[in-house]
Scaffold this active site. Structure first.
Site, mmCIF file in Angstrom:
data_model
loop_
_atom_site.group_PDB
_atom_site.id
_atom_site.type_symbol
_atom_site.label_atom_id
_atom_site.label_comp_id
_atom_site.label_asym_id
_atom_site.label_seq_id
_atom_site.Cartn_x
_atom_site.Cartn_y
_atom_site.Cartn_z
ATOM 1 N N CYS A 142 -1.387 3.154 -2.568
ATOM 2 C CA CYS A 142 -0.277 2.214 -2.413
ATOM 3 C C CYS A 142 1.081 2.917 -2.542
ATOM 4 O O CYS A 142 1.421 3.740 -1.703
ATOM 5 C CB CYS A 142 -0.421 1.051 -3.384
ATOM 6 S SG CYS A 142 0.560 -0.396 -2.866
ATOM 7 N N HIS A 235 -5.041 -1.557 -2.025
ATOM 8 C CA HIS A 235 -5.620 -1.454 -3.365
ATOM 9 C C HIS A 235 -7.118 -1.759 -3.328
ATOM 10 O O HIS A 235 -7.558 -2.810 -3.828
ATOM 11 C CB HIS A 235 -4.929 -2.420 -4.323
ATOM 12 C CG HIS A 235 -3.597 -1.957 -4.821
ATOM 13 N ND1 HIS A 235 -3.475 -0.944 -5.755
ATOM 14 C CD2 HIS A 235 -2.346 -2.357 -4.515
ATOM 15 C CE1 HIS A 235 -2.192 -0.751 -6.012
ATOM 16 N NE2 HIS A 235 -1.486 -1.585 -5.279
ATOM 17 N N GLU A 237 -9.345 -0.678 -5.154
ATOM 18 C CA GLU A 237 -9.900 -0.689 -6.519
ATOM 19 C C GLU A 237 -9.684 -2.010 -7.252
ATOM 20 O O GLU A 237 -10.248 -2.217 -8.330
ATOM 21 C CB GLU A 237 -9.265 0.451 -7.335
ATOM 22 C CG GLU A 237 -7.857 0.192 -7.860
ATOM 23 C CD GLU A 237 -6.753 0.291 -6.824
ATOM 24 O OE1 GLU A 237 -5.589 0.014 -7.169
ATOM 25 O OE2 GLU A 237 -7.052 0.650 -5.659
#
Length: 305
Positions: A142, A235, A237
């Site tokens: 990001c 993102h 994760e």
């Protein structure tokens, strides 16, 4: 994959309850194998949440991973206790003499500030330069990806008309690249950002290869140097409720925020969000560790870490 962390890291108990194999220092030292040394430069404000998300994402290969957390010398974190930072994190000065198989540079809540005005920008530039000679592959996430594209290739970010917020579909554009091996043609990844790097500029940069992008969210995955530098604009994760927590936080503050796209059933924030991206997140990190870290790292480096 067994993940080696300090025995009393708070994330360890949560991971073990999720049936993820976490190894302490004693057991790791008695195994006859060289673990992959992964350093995580955690720039996110609530560091414990990011620790858990990234450790979970790194847990899906048979390789042993030895994780070190790095903090910035030039920035004081206001959302994580100094006790936690002092116990589980090292500074760049303490780590600069080591070699790492992989480095993860996380996002940061500073995207609307010009890079040069971020208080730790000079130190981050030093770390990114250091990574060229001390890290096999660096994985930028990001804002970390935007910072890397700006530092290495001069590609600046632009402010979006409104926050890109939700879970977006992306199309694999270069299936021969091992980073997207096993991906479906289309897959979902969360985004939460106010800025972007122009897809046209990324495609025009001869050093960069684009591997996945979205009509709505732009380029998601790009790579340089045969995988020495990997840039992930979203993102992957994130947990199931990360976007929900961000949405409720901004609503409570009275900030302009739209319902995250493709996230709640019927856009109803009282309902359990759909988890649409976990398998591709796991695949992304597994491919990175296997093809760009494990397969590429000189064996001798493991004796220097």
């Amino acid at each position: 994959m067994p993940i080696k962390v300090q025995s009393d890291l708070p994330a360890r108990t949560i991971l073990e309850n999720e049936n993820i194999f976490v190894m302490d220092e004693y057991r790791a030292q008695h195994q006859d194998m060289r673990p992959l040394a992964i350093c995580i430069l955690n720039l996110m404000p609530v560091k414990q949440d990011t620790e858990l998300q990234l450790l979970r994402s790194l847990s899906n290969t048979p390789l042993q991973v030895d994780v070190t957390f790095m903090k910035m010398n030039s920035h004081v974190s206001l959302n994580t206790s100094m006790t936690h930072l002092n116990k589980f994190y090292n500074t760049f000065d303490e780590l600069r003499g080591k070699q790492y198989d992989g480095l993860i540079i996380t996002g940061a809540p500073v995207e609307q500030i010009p890079f040069e005005e971020v208080d730790y920008w000079p130190e981050l530039c030093e770390i990114m330069e250091w990574s060229k000679t001390h890290v096999t592959s660096t994985f930028h996430i990001c804002w970390g990806a935007q910072a890397g594209l700006y530092y290495h290739f001069g590609l600046n970010k632009v402010l979006l008309p409104q926050k890109l917020f939700g879970v977006f579909s992306h199309k694999v554009s270069n299936r021969r690249v091992p980073l997207v091996r096993g991906f479906d043609d289309y897959f979902y990844i969360p985004h939460s950002r106010h800025t972007a790097v122009s897809a046209e500029e990324i495609h025009a940069c001869k050093e960069l290869m684009v591997m996945a992008e979205s009509e709505e969210a732009g380029v998601l995955l790009a790579m340089a140097g045969d995988g020495r530098q990997i840039f992930v604009m979203g993102h992957p994760e994130y947990d199931r409720y990360t976007l929900h927590n961000e949405y409720m936080r901004d609503k409570e503050k009275g900030l302009p925020i739209q319902v995250p796209k493709n996230y709640y059933p019927d856009d109803d924030c009282t309902r359990r969000p759909n988890l649409l991206w976990r398998s591709h997140c796991n695949n992304l990190y597994t491919n990175w560790l296997n093809y760009y870290v494990y397969q590429a790292t000189p064996y001798e480096w493991g004796q220097l870490v």
